[in-house]
Design an enzyme around this catalytic site. Structure first.
Site, PDB file in Angstrom:
ATOM      1  N   THR A 180       0.826  -1.205   0.000  1.00 52.75           N
ATOM      2  CA  THR A 180       0.000   0.000   0.000  1.00 52.75           C
ATOM      3  C   THR A 180       0.859   1.254   0.000  1.00 52.75           C
ATOM      4  OG1 THR A 180      -1.773  -1.173   1.147  1.00 52.75           O
ATOM      5  CG2 THR A 180      -1.846   1.233   1.195  1.00 52.75           C
ATOM      6  N   TYR A 181       1.960   1.228   0.726  1.00 54.11           N
ATOM      7  CA  TYR A 181       2.878   2.377   0.739  1.00 54.11           C
ATOM      8  C   TYR A 181       3.358   2.673  -0.680  1.00 54.11           C
ATOM      9  CZ  TYR A 181       7.089   5.131   1.622  1.00 54.11           C
ATOM     10  OH  TYR A 181       8.056   6.109   1.598  1.00 54.11           O
ATOM     11  N   LYS A 204      -8.279  -2.035  -4.893  1.00 55.59           N
ATOM     12  CA  LYS A 204      -7.935  -3.126  -3.986  1.00 55.59           C
ATOM     13  C   LYS A 204      -9.147  -4.051  -3.929  1.00 55.59           C
ATOM     14  CE  LYS A 204      -5.765  -4.171   0.448  1.00 55.59           C
ATOM     15  NZ  LYS A 204      -4.545  -4.783  -0.139  1.00 55.59           N
ATOM     16  N   GLU A 224      -3.942  -3.524  -6.366  1.00 55.13           N
ATOM     17  CA  GLU A 224      -3.144  -4.044  -5.259  1.00 55.13           C
ATOM     18  C   GLU A 224      -3.737  -5.346  -4.727  1.00 55.13           C
ATOM     19  OE1 GLU A 224      -2.410  -3.057  -0.656  1.00 55.13           O
ATOM     20  OE2 GLU A 224      -2.139  -1.332  -1.977  1.00 55.13           O
ATOM     21  N   GLY A 225      -2.895  -6.350  -4.620  1.00 54.00           N
ATOM     22  CA  GLY A 225      -3.325  -7.626  -4.070  1.00 54.00           C
ATOM     23  C   GLY A 225      -3.456  -7.575  -2.561  1.00 54.00           C
ATOM     24  N   GLY A 261      -1.928  -9.548   0.880  1.00 58.67           N
ATOM     25  CA  GLY A 261      -0.914 -10.489   1.326  1.00 58.67           C
ATOM     26  C   GLY A 261       0.082 -10.789   0.217  1.00 58.67           C
ATOM     27  N   ASN A 317      11.780  -2.349  -0.523  1.00 57.21           N
ATOM     28  CA  ASN A 317      11.190  -1.469   0.477  1.00 57.21           C
ATOM     29  C   ASN A 317      11.850  -1.733   1.825  1.00 57.21           C
ATOM     30  OD1 ASN A 317       9.339   0.575   1.259  1.00 57.21           O
ATOM     31  ND2 ASN A 317       8.024  -0.993   2.172  1.00 57.21           N
ATOM     32  N   TRP A 358      10.036   3.187   4.088  1.00 64.07           N
ATOM     33  CA  TRP A 358       8.853   3.664   4.785  1.00 64.07           C
ATOM     34  C   TRP A 358       9.125   4.955   5.560  1.00 64.07           C
ATOM     35  CZ3 TRP A 358       7.944  -2.011   5.852  1.00 64.07           C
ATOM     36  CH2 TRP A 358       6.746  -2.460   5.295  1.00 64.07           C
TER      37      TRP A 358
END
EC number: 6.3.3.3
Length: 227
Positions: A17-18, A38, A117-118, A120, A177, A207
């Site tokens: 998500t970020y 999503k 966006e998936g 998990g 990330n 992050w």
């Protein structure tokens, strides 16, 4: 020409998500008609009598194309557990074909840049027969993999990439990330993964960057997505 990607991760809580929200923000700054979707989310709170997932709300807010929440996150489940178990508890049947229908409907909205966006990792079950990867396969979108740079990420990334390619999809690239705690031998691990994966490293994010630095990094990352 429209640019569309499916965002997956090596696990849950890796920063999908970020990355999605950051890219949508960059697309908005670039003047693109952008939208994020999503299709399924497990883990939600009641807001004014309806369930809302925090990640989906962030995606909705970052998109420049305005869509109702129900189109952005058509299947929202309250408990923060595996989606297929949350669906059983809610007495709902979630299928790949139903999610595909929701996505195709939302993607009829005029746009230049879209991210799906998936939930998990790649092999998350939807029901007792289907996986979330079945939805990605039916949509046929190029996949971008988000890797949380921590101990164990090399194995997780290589196995996820192998599964994506085995499913016949294009792995367009991957995004590193980093969390608050710097991974030991971070640069060496980044180099190792870059050499082992056939897909290109699109960007190395964190992050915990300040907003200005993060926006600059996401603007560069968007350029890699659009090339």
């Amino acid at each position: 020409m429209k640019k569309r990607f499916f965002i997956t991760g090596t696990d849950t809580d890796v920063g999908k998500t970020y990355i999605t929200v950051g890219l949508l923000g960059a697309a908005k700054r670039a003047g693109l008609r952008s939208l994020g979707l999503k299709p399924i989310a497990a883990g939600a709170d009641w807001v004014d009598g309806v369930l809302r997932n925090e990640d989906a709300l962030l995606i909705q807010g970052a998109s420049s194309v305005s869509l109702p929440y129900e189109q952005i996150n058509p299947v929202v489940l309250e408990p923060a557990i595996a989606p297929h178990l949350a669906a059983i508890q809610a007495n709902k049947l979630v299928t790949a074909s139903r999610l595909e229908g929701y996505l195709k409907g939302a993607l009829l909205t005029p746009h230049d840049f879209a991210l799906v966006e998936g939930a998990g990792g790649w092999r998350v079950p939807l029901n007792d027969r289907e996986l979330l990867s079945d939805l990605a396969k039916s949509m046929g979108l190029p996949v971008v993999m988000v890797v949380n740079m921590k101990l164990g990420c090399l194995n997780h990334a290589l196995l996820t990439a192998e599964a994506i390619i085995r499913d016949g999809l294009s792995l367009a690239g991957w995004v590193a990330n980093a969390g608050q705690d710097t991974m030991p031998c971070y640069q060496e691990n980044l180099a190792s993964l870059s050499g082992l994966l056939s897909a290109p490293l699109l960007g190395a994010m964190s992050w915990h960057q300040d907003q200005h630095s993060a926006e600059q990094e996401f603007d560069q990352l968007l350029s890699a997505f659009l090339d």
